[in-house]
Design a protein around this motif. Structure first.
Motif, PDB file in Angstrom:
ATOM      1  N   ALA A  45       0.848  -1.202   0.000  1.00 49.49           N
ATOM      2  CA  ALA A  45       0.000   0.000   0.000  1.00 49.49           C
ATOM      3  C   ALA A  45       0.878   1.246   0.000  1.00 49.49           C
ATOM      4  CB  ALA A  45      -0.934  -0.021   1.211  1.00 49.49           C
ATOM      5  N   GLU A  46       1.976   1.204   0.746  1.00 47.66           N
ATOM      6  CA  GLU A  46       2.916   2.347   0.757  1.00 47.66           C
ATOM      7  C   GLU A  46       3.562   2.526  -0.618  1.00 47.66           C
ATOM      8  OE1 GLU A  46       3.818   4.583   3.182  1.00 47.66           O
ATOM      9  OE2 GLU A  46       2.370   3.721   4.595  1.00 47.66           O
ATOM     10  N   VAL A  47       3.921   1.402  -1.241  1.00 48.53           N
ATOM     11  CA  VAL A  47       4.534   1.464  -2.573  1.00 48.53           C
ATOM     12  C   VAL A  47       3.535   2.097  -3.545  1.00 48.53           C
ATOM     13  CG1 VAL A  47       5.423   0.088  -4.515  1.00 48.53           C
ATOM     14  CG2 VAL A  47       6.048  -0.535  -2.172  1.00 48.53           C
ATOM     15  N   ALA A  48       2.277   1.623  -3.489  1.00 45.16           N
ATOM     16  CA  ALA A  48       1.249   2.128  -4.414  1.00 45.16           C
ATOM     17  C   ALA A  48       0.986   3.609  -4.183  1.00 45.16           C
ATOM     18  CB  ALA A  48      -0.036   1.323  -4.240  1.00 45.16           C
ATOM     19  N   ALA A  49       1.080   4.046  -2.922  1.00 46.98           N
ATOM     20  CA  ALA A  49       0.818   5.452  -2.609  1.00 46.98           C
ATOM     21  C   ALA A  49       2.000   6.335  -2.999  1.00 46.98           C
ATOM     22  CB  ALA A  49       0.513   5.591  -1.118  1.00 46.98           C
ATOM     23  N   GLY A  50       3.140   5.722  -3.315  1.00 50.55           N
ATOM     24  CA  GLY A  50       4.319   6.485  -3.719  1.00 50.55           C
ATOM     25  C   GLY A  50       4.937   7.291  -2.577  1.00 50.55           C
ATOM     26  N   SER A  51       4.720   6.847  -1.327  1.00 51.83           N
ATOM     27  CA  SER A  51       5.303   7.576  -0.180  1.00 51.83           C
ATOM     28  C   SER A  51       6.820   7.337  -0.132  1.00 51.83           C
ATOM     29  CB  SER A  51       4.670   7.073   1.120  1.00 51.83           C
ATOM     30  OG  SER A  51       5.049   5.735   1.340  1.00 51.83           O
ATOM     31  N   ASP A  52       7.496   8.116   0.700  1.00 54.19           N
ATOM     32  CA  ASP A  52       8.943   7.920   0.878  1.00 54.19           C
ATOM     33  C   ASP A  52       9.243   6.519   1.358  1.00 54.19           C
ATOM     34  OD1 ASP A  52       9.767  10.293   0.047  1.00 54.19           O
ATOM     35  OD2 ASP A  52      10.138  11.166   2.055  1.00 54.19           O
ATOM     36  N   ASN A  53       8.460   6.080   2.372  1.00 55.09           N
ATOM     37  CA  ASN A  53       8.649   4.718   2.884  1.00 55.09           C
ATOM     38  C   ASN A  53       8.424   3.691   1.785  1.00 55.09           C
ATOM     39  OD1 ASN A  53       9.332   5.366   5.456  1.00 55.09           O
ATOM     40  ND2 ASN A  53       7.319   4.968   6.350  1.00 55.09           N
ATOM     41  N   GLY A  54       7.411   3.931   0.978  1.00 52.07           N
ATOM     42  CA  GLY A  54       7.095   3.005  -0.112  1.00 52.07           C
ATOM     43  C   GLY A  54       8.235   2.920  -1.119  1.00 52.07           C
ATOM     44  N   ARG A  55       8.789   4.055  -1.449  1.00 53.77           N
ATOM     45  CA  ARG A  55       9.898   4.059  -2.427  1.00 53.77           C
ATOM     46  C   ARG A  55      11.099   3.283  -1.896  1.00 53.77           C
ATOM     47  NH1 ARG A  55       7.985   9.044  -4.178  1.00 53.77           N
ATOM     48  NH2 ARG A  55       8.992  10.145  -2.470  1.00 53.77           N
ATOM     49  N   GLN A  56      11.389   3.534  -0.631  1.00 52.64           N
ATOM     50  CA  GLN A  56      12.528   2.805  -0.033  1.00 52.64           C
ATOM     51  C   GLN A  56      12.223   1.312   0.081  1.00 52.64           C
ATOM     52  OE1 GLN A  56      14.328   4.179   3.643  1.00 52.64           O
ATOM     53  NE2 GLN A  56      13.372   6.178   3.319  1.00 52.64           N
ATOM     54  N   ALA A  57      11.002   1.002   0.522  1.00 59.13           N
ATOM     55  CA  ALA A  57      10.627  -0.405   0.724  1.00 59.13           C
ATOM     56  C   ALA A  57      10.731  -1.179  -0.579  1.00 59.13           C
ATOM     57  CB  ALA A  57       9.205  -0.500   1.285  1.00 59.13           C
ATOM     58  N   LYS A  58      10.311  -0.565  -1.672  1.00 52.44           N
ATOM     59  CA  LYS A  58      10.263  -1.295  -2.941  1.00 52.44           C
ATOM     60  C   LYS A  58      11.641  -1.816  -3.350  1.00 52.44           C
ATOM     61  CE  LYS A  58       8.146  -1.531  -7.417  1.00 52.44           C
ATOM     62  NZ  LYS A  58       7.805  -0.915  -8.665  1.00 52.44           N
ATOM     63  N   GLU A  59      12.669  -1.044  -3.055  1.00 46.11           N
ATOM     64  CA  GLU A  59      14.029  -1.488  -3.416  1.00 46.11           C
ATOM     65  C   GLU A  59      14.373  -2.827  -2.774  1.00 46.11           C
ATOM     66  OE1 GLU A  59      17.143   1.341  -2.660  1.00 46.11           O
ATOM     67  OE2 GLU A  59      15.858   2.976  -3.426  1.00 46.11           O
ATOM     68  N   PHE A  60      13.955  -2.959  -1.504  1.00 43.49           N
ATOM     69  CA  PHE A  60      14.249  -4.218  -0.796  1.00 43.49           C
ATOM     70  C   PHE A  60      13.333  -5.334  -1.267  1.00 43.49           C
ATOM     71  CE2 PHE A  60      15.983  -0.885   1.774  1.00 43.49           C
ATOM     72  CZ  PHE A  60      17.182  -1.411   2.212  1.00 43.49           C
ATOM     73  N   MET A  61      12.072  -5.001  -1.481  1.00 44.56           N
ATOM     74  CA  MET A  61      11.095  -6.022  -1.895  1.00 44.56           C
ATOM     75  C   MET A  61      11.485  -6.608  -3.254  1.00 44.56           C
ATOM     76  SD  MET A  61       7.741  -4.000  -0.552  1.00 44.56           S
ATOM     77  CE  MET A  61       6.450  -5.241  -0.675  1.00 44.56           C
ATOM     78  N   GLU A  62      11.992  -5.762  -4.121  1.00 43.30           N
ATOM     79  CA  GLU A  62      12.395  -6.252  -5.447  1.00 43.30           C
ATOM     80  C   GLU A  62      13.572  -7.204  -5.379  1.00 43.30           C
ATOM     81  OE1 GLU A  62      12.572  -2.728  -7.976  1.00 43.30           O
ATOM     82  OE2 GLU A  62      10.744  -3.595  -8.847  1.00 43.30           O
ATOM     83  N   LYS A  63      14.367  -7.061  -4.320  1.00 46.70           N
ATOM     84  CA  LYS A  63      15.507  -7.967  -4.170  1.00 46.70           C
ATOM     85  C   LYS A  63      15.149  -9.160  -3.288  1.00 46.70           C
ATOM     86  CE  LYS A  63      18.221  -4.310  -3.250  1.00 46.70           C
ATOM     87  NZ  LYS A  63      19.269  -3.552  -2.657  1.00 46.70           N
ATOM     88  N   GLY A  64      13.889  -9.212  -2.839  1.00 46.78           N
ATOM     89  CA  GLY A  64      13.455 -10.315  -1.975  1.00 46.78           C
ATOM     90  C   GLY A  64      14.056 -10.242  -0.588  1.00 46.78           C
ATOM     91  N   GLN A  65      14.487  -9.037  -0.208  1.00 48.80           N
ATOM     92  CA  GLN A  65      15.108  -8.880   1.124  1.00 48.80           C
ATOM     93  C   GLN A  65      14.122  -8.258   2.097  1.00 48.80           C
ATOM     94  OE1 GLN A  65      18.451  -6.386   0.301  1.00 48.80           O
ATOM     95  NE2 GLN A  65      19.573  -8.020  -0.728  1.00 48.80           N
ATOM     96  N   LEU A  66      14.440  -8.356   3.392  1.00 50.28           N
ATOM     97  CA  LEU A  66      13.579  -7.738   4.387  1.00 50.28           C
ATOM     98  C   LEU A  66      13.702  -6.215   4.301  1.00 50.28           C
ATOM     99  CD1 LEU A  66      14.062  -9.897   7.618  1.00 50.28           C
ATOM    100  CD2 LEU A  66      12.312 -10.073   5.855  1.00 50.28           C
ATOM    101  N   VAL A  67      12.571  -5.557   4.370  1.00 48.54           N
ATOM    102  CA  VAL A  67      12.554  -4.094   4.437  1.00 48.54           C
ATOM    103  C   VAL A  67      13.081  -3.706   5.826  1.00 48.54           C
ATOM    104  CG1 VAL A  67      10.961  -2.123   4.445  1.00 48.54           C
ATOM    105  CG2 VAL A  67      10.642  -3.989   2.783  1.00 48.54           C
ATOM    106  N   PRO A  68      13.893  -2.648   5.930  1.00 48.88           N
ATOM    107  CA  PRO A  68      14.494  -2.330   7.235  1.00 48.88           C
ATOM    108  C   PRO A  68      13.461  -2.062   8.342  1.00 48.88           C
ATOM    109  CG  PRO A  68      15.515  -1.047   5.479  1.00 48.88           C
ATOM    110  CD  PRO A  68      14.371  -1.773   4.866  1.00 48.88           C
TER     111      PRO A  68
END
Ligand code: AP5
Length: 242
Positions: free
Chosen positions: A42-65
């Protein structure tokens, strides 16, 4: 506490069926489904700062910080609907630090469920998964196909549901699962199997169950339902004996 709403955690590898079982559990028990992955998407879809950062980790299959995830989940669990109806926490905690943070905030589950599914099956489940953006329902092209042509036409796929990415997600899961389990498995005896009410009289102790997730979704749910029914019966018996 006998009268309190149920608090359940559900864990398992990617595509082990957490989301699918959560749909069935919430339908029957009315718990509030809190899925860390859904909150992040939902954060990624909303384009929030958290979402942008989270997506980088999700794309690598890693845990979001933790800086992003811990407060996000905590705030959701503190909303009145979750406090009132009880919660079903899906895909969280996934690391020792998340488990420790939860405990520190006072969130303790009545039951911790771990779904177990062999790895080759997980990959097939991921690749065939589709989501209905209108209802949020989870489908599988082979195992749980859409009911109508109209739904079939609008189904979407998650950006991390490729064979390559699921392998990374599985690796992350294997790296973390034991540490999380060690927090919740401190009683490795299935207390309520051995001595009825033991788990409740020692209320600081958790119930921990392994569920064989490699059956039909109805069979898997029947096992979970059995445990939840047992838990509620124990509570009722405890409150009657007070
Ligand atoms: P998240 O969204 O939690 O993904 P996941 O753990 O990889 O789990 P999935 O959602 O893929 O699977 P599921 O177990 O819910 O299976 P489902 O029911 O859909 O996390 C995604 C990412 O977010 C992570 O990689 C990470 O980057 C980040 N993240 C999330 N939580 C985090 C946290 N706590 N900390 C840090 N980062 C975090 O089923 C899968 C498919 O199989 C479906 O098609 C379904 O129809 C089918 N299926 C289900 N059950 C059955 C059955 N019994 N038989 C046949 N088919 C079935």
């Amino acid at each position: 506490n006998p009268g309190e709403a149920l608090k359940i955690m559900i864990s398992g590898a990617p595509a082990s069926g957490k989301g699918t079982q959560c749909e069935l559990i919430t339908q029957k028990y009315g718990l509030v489904h809190v899925a860390a992955g859904d909150l992040l998407r939902a954060e990624v879809a909303a384009g929030s700062d958290n979402g942008r950062q989270a997506k980088e980790f999700m794309e690598k299959g890693q845990l979001v910080p933790d800086e992003i995830v811990v407060m996000m989940v905590k705030e959701r669990l503190l909303l009145p609907d979750a406090e009132e109806n009880g919660w079903l926490l899906d895909g969280y905690p996934r690391s020792l630090s998340q488990a420790t943070a939860l405990k520190k905030f006072g969130f303790e589950p009545d039951l911790f469920i771990l779904l177990e599914v062999p790895e080759d099956i997980l990959v097939e489940r991921v690749i065939g998964r589709r989501l209905d953006p209108v209802t949020g329902k989870i489908y599988h092209l082979k195992y749980s196909p859409p009911e109508t042509e109209e739904i079939a036409a609008r189904l979407t796929q998650r950006f991390d549901d490729t064979e390559e990415k699921v392998k990374l997600r599985l690796r992350t899961h294997h790296q973390n699962v034991e540490a999380v389990l060690s927090m919740f498995k401190d009683i490795t005896v299935k207390a309520c199997d051995i001595i009825p009410f033991l788990s409740l009289s020692l209320s600081h102790i958790h119930n921990f169950v392994y569920i064989d997730g490699n059956g039909s979704k109805e069979d898997v749910f029947a096992q979970i339902d059995g445990w939840l029914t047992k838990l509620l019966e124990q509570r009722k018996a405890t409150s009657e004996s007070l």
